[in-house]
Write an enzyme that holds these catalytic residues in place. Structure first.
Site, PDB file in Angstrom:
ATOM      1  N   HIS A 189       4.152  -5.419  -5.698  1.00  0.00           N
ATOM      2  CA  HIS A 189       2.916  -5.614  -4.822  1.00  0.00           C
ATOM      3  C   HIS A 189       2.044  -4.523  -4.710  1.00  0.00           C
ATOM      4  O   HIS A 189       2.309  -3.484  -5.482  1.00  0.00           O
ATOM      5  CB  HIS A 189       3.374  -6.119  -3.324  1.00  0.00           C
ATOM      6  CG  HIS A 189       4.480  -5.190  -2.885  1.00  0.00           C
ATOM      7  ND1 HIS A 189       5.959  -5.276  -3.105  1.00  0.00           N
ATOM      8  CD2 HIS A 189       4.551  -3.754  -2.225  1.00  0.00           C
ATOM      9  CE1 HIS A 189       6.541  -4.176  -2.522  1.00  0.00           C
ATOM     10  NE2 HIS A 189       5.655  -3.497  -1.894  1.00  0.00           N
ATOM     11  N   TYR A 238       0.687  -6.430   0.080  1.00  0.00           N
ATOM     12  CA  TYR A 238       0.382  -7.642   0.086  1.00  0.00           C
ATOM     13  C   TYR A 238       0.849  -8.056  -1.614  1.00  0.00           C
ATOM     14  O   TYR A 238       0.691  -7.121  -2.531  1.00  0.00           O
ATOM     15  CB  TYR A 238      -1.084  -8.112   0.234  1.00  0.00           C
ATOM     16  CG  TYR A 238      -1.167  -8.146   1.451  1.00  0.00           C
ATOM     17  CD1 TYR A 238      -1.051  -9.211   2.454  1.00  0.00           C
ATOM     18  CD2 TYR A 238      -1.731  -6.912   2.248  1.00  0.00           C
ATOM     19  CE1 TYR A 238      -1.515  -9.369   3.679  1.00  0.00           C
ATOM     20  CE2 TYR A 238      -2.308  -7.017   3.661  1.00  0.00           C
ATOM     21  CZ  TYR A 238      -1.946  -7.931   4.203  1.00  0.00           C
ATOM     22  OH  TYR A 238      -2.197  -7.955   5.641  1.00  0.00           O
ATOM     23  N   THR A 239       1.124  -9.254  -1.959  1.00  0.00           N
ATOM     24  CA  THR A 239       1.688  -9.694  -3.324  1.00  0.00           C
ATOM     25  C   THR A 239       0.446 -10.618  -3.704  1.00  0.00           C
ATOM     26  O   THR A 239       0.206 -11.665  -3.066  1.00  0.00           O
ATOM     27  CB  THR A 239       2.910 -10.337  -3.223  1.00  0.00           C
ATOM     28  OG1 THR A 239       3.902  -9.664  -2.666  1.00  0.00           O
ATOM     29  CG2 THR A 239       3.214 -10.867  -4.528  1.00  0.00           C
ATOM     30  N   CYS A 261      14.754 -12.713   3.611  1.00  0.00           N
ATOM     31  CA  CYS A 261      14.471 -12.064   4.794  1.00  0.00           C
ATOM     32  C   CYS A 261      15.478 -12.038   5.694  1.00  0.00           C
ATOM     33  O   CYS A 261      15.571 -13.276   6.139  1.00  0.00           O
ATOM     34  CB  CYS A 261      13.052 -12.090   5.139  1.00  0.00           C
ATOM     35  SG  CYS A 261      12.657 -11.434   6.823  1.00  0.00           S
TER      36      CYS A 261
END
Length: 358
Positions: free
Chosen positions: A138, A154-155, A309
């Protein structure tokens, strides 16, 4: 050096093939009684033509014909070599990203996805530039907000196949920092970017199967891997995704995900989970549960990876506990692609996957 060898080799091979082929064809036609110059200018004459065949020494156009065929062979060899050079050996521009240097990129387009989410397309310095971001990593975006420098990761949803730009899928929050900052940008405004960042680099040999849990804009790092894997015909990795959101309208890029499932049914599957499902909803409801993980993601094995996650239910499913900072060799890679980790006391919350930057 390798590019030059490729061009030289292709030229020699093509020229030799055409030269030998033309000589062989010319000899065979002469043996059959045909004047090769007349074949080029007039067309194939019947073998039984009453016109007496000329001997090799009497053919007025034989030397010209041989020279002509050699010229054609040389021209074709040059043309094919030029094509190979332009296609494969022309110098490629270096990746734009530099992990040590902040650079500015201009917003060129904003594509609205939902009322608070958009794809922001930033122009690179040159139309043929590539961002140079390895799949699975990212970038950082920096901005001065209220007198403080704020940095968020951010990716991009684009890849290095997309020349001249990169795309960021960002959900804006009223009290967010970078997300709100980006949402207020106008076409022509600039952002500061640095990268690549991250320990993870995807490759087709990484795992036999990859399970994923994502929510909200947390889909972006997963989508980056999904796109790269499925468009590569040499990649046979199977991918399973549980995608959690609050409302059905929060499911980002659902059409693309469904189209990918339809196009690659043996390699990719998606299971959607909603906190507030509409009437007739057939997906998951509420929390992402142990039973859903067990049913829709691959079981633990040495040749599988799990991108996620949170960590609830892993011990019950015989997955090893993830490290605080995951490494590529780990079976369970936690939060290295997502911005934060959050769980409640029982299971994965769908809302916790939104990559808010408040």
């Amino acid at each position: 050096m390798n590019d030059h060898v490729l061009v030289l080799g292709s030229f020699l091979l093509t020229f030799t093939t055409l030269f030998v082929g033309s000589r062989f064809l010319n000899a065979k036609l002469e043996e059959a009684g045909y004047d090769f110059s007349r074949l080029i200018l007039i067309g194939l004459e019947p073998k039984g033509d009453t016109t007496p065949a000329l001997s090799k020494n009497d053919m007025p156009f034989s030397s010209t014909t041989i020279g002509y065929t050699h010229f054609v062979a040389l021209a074709l060899a040059l043309a094919s070599s030029a094509f190979i050079y332009l296609k494969f050996a022309s110098p490629k521009r270096k990746p734009v990203l530099d992990p040590k240097v902040w650079q500015e990129f201009t917003l060129k387009e904003k594509i609205v996805v939902s009322p608070n989410t958009a794809i922001y397309r930033f122009a690179l310095h040159h139309p043929d530039d590539v961002l140079g971001l390895p799949i699975g990593q990212h970038i950082s975006i920096s901005a001065e907000i209220n007198g403080k420098e704020i940095v968020r990761s951010y990716t991009p949803t684009s890849s290095d196949d997309d020349l001249g730009h990169f795309d960021l899928l960002i959900k804006s929050y009223e009290k967010g920092n970078i997300s709100r900052y980006v949402s207020l940008l106008k076409i022509g405004d600039k952002v500061r970017v640095r990268g690549p960042k991250g320990f993870f680099k995807y490759s087709p040999t990484l795992a036999r199967e990859i399970g994923m849990i994502a929510g909200g804009t947390g889909i972006t790092p997963m989508l980056q891997i999904i796109r790269a894997a499925l468009k590569n015909p040499a990649d046979r990795t199977r991918l399973s995704l549980i995608y959690a959101n609050v409302n059905v309208e929060d499911i980002l890029l659902k059409k693309e995900l469904d189209d990918l499932v339809a196009a690659y049914p043996d390699r990719f599957s998606v299971y959607y989970v909603l906190n507030n499902p509409p009437e007739g909803w057939t997906g998951g409801v509420g929390f992402v549960t142990k039973a859903q993980i067990e049913q829709y993601l691959p079981g633990t094995a040495n040749d599988i990876k799990l991108l996620m996650c949170g960590r609830k239910h892993l011990a019950e499913l015989n997955y090893p506990a993830p490290r605080t900072v995951s490494k590529l060799e780990d079976q369970v890679l936690q939060s290295l692609l997502l911005q934060r980790t959050c769980t409640d006391g029982h299971s994965f919350r769908s809302s916790c996957f939104d990559m808010s930057d408040d």
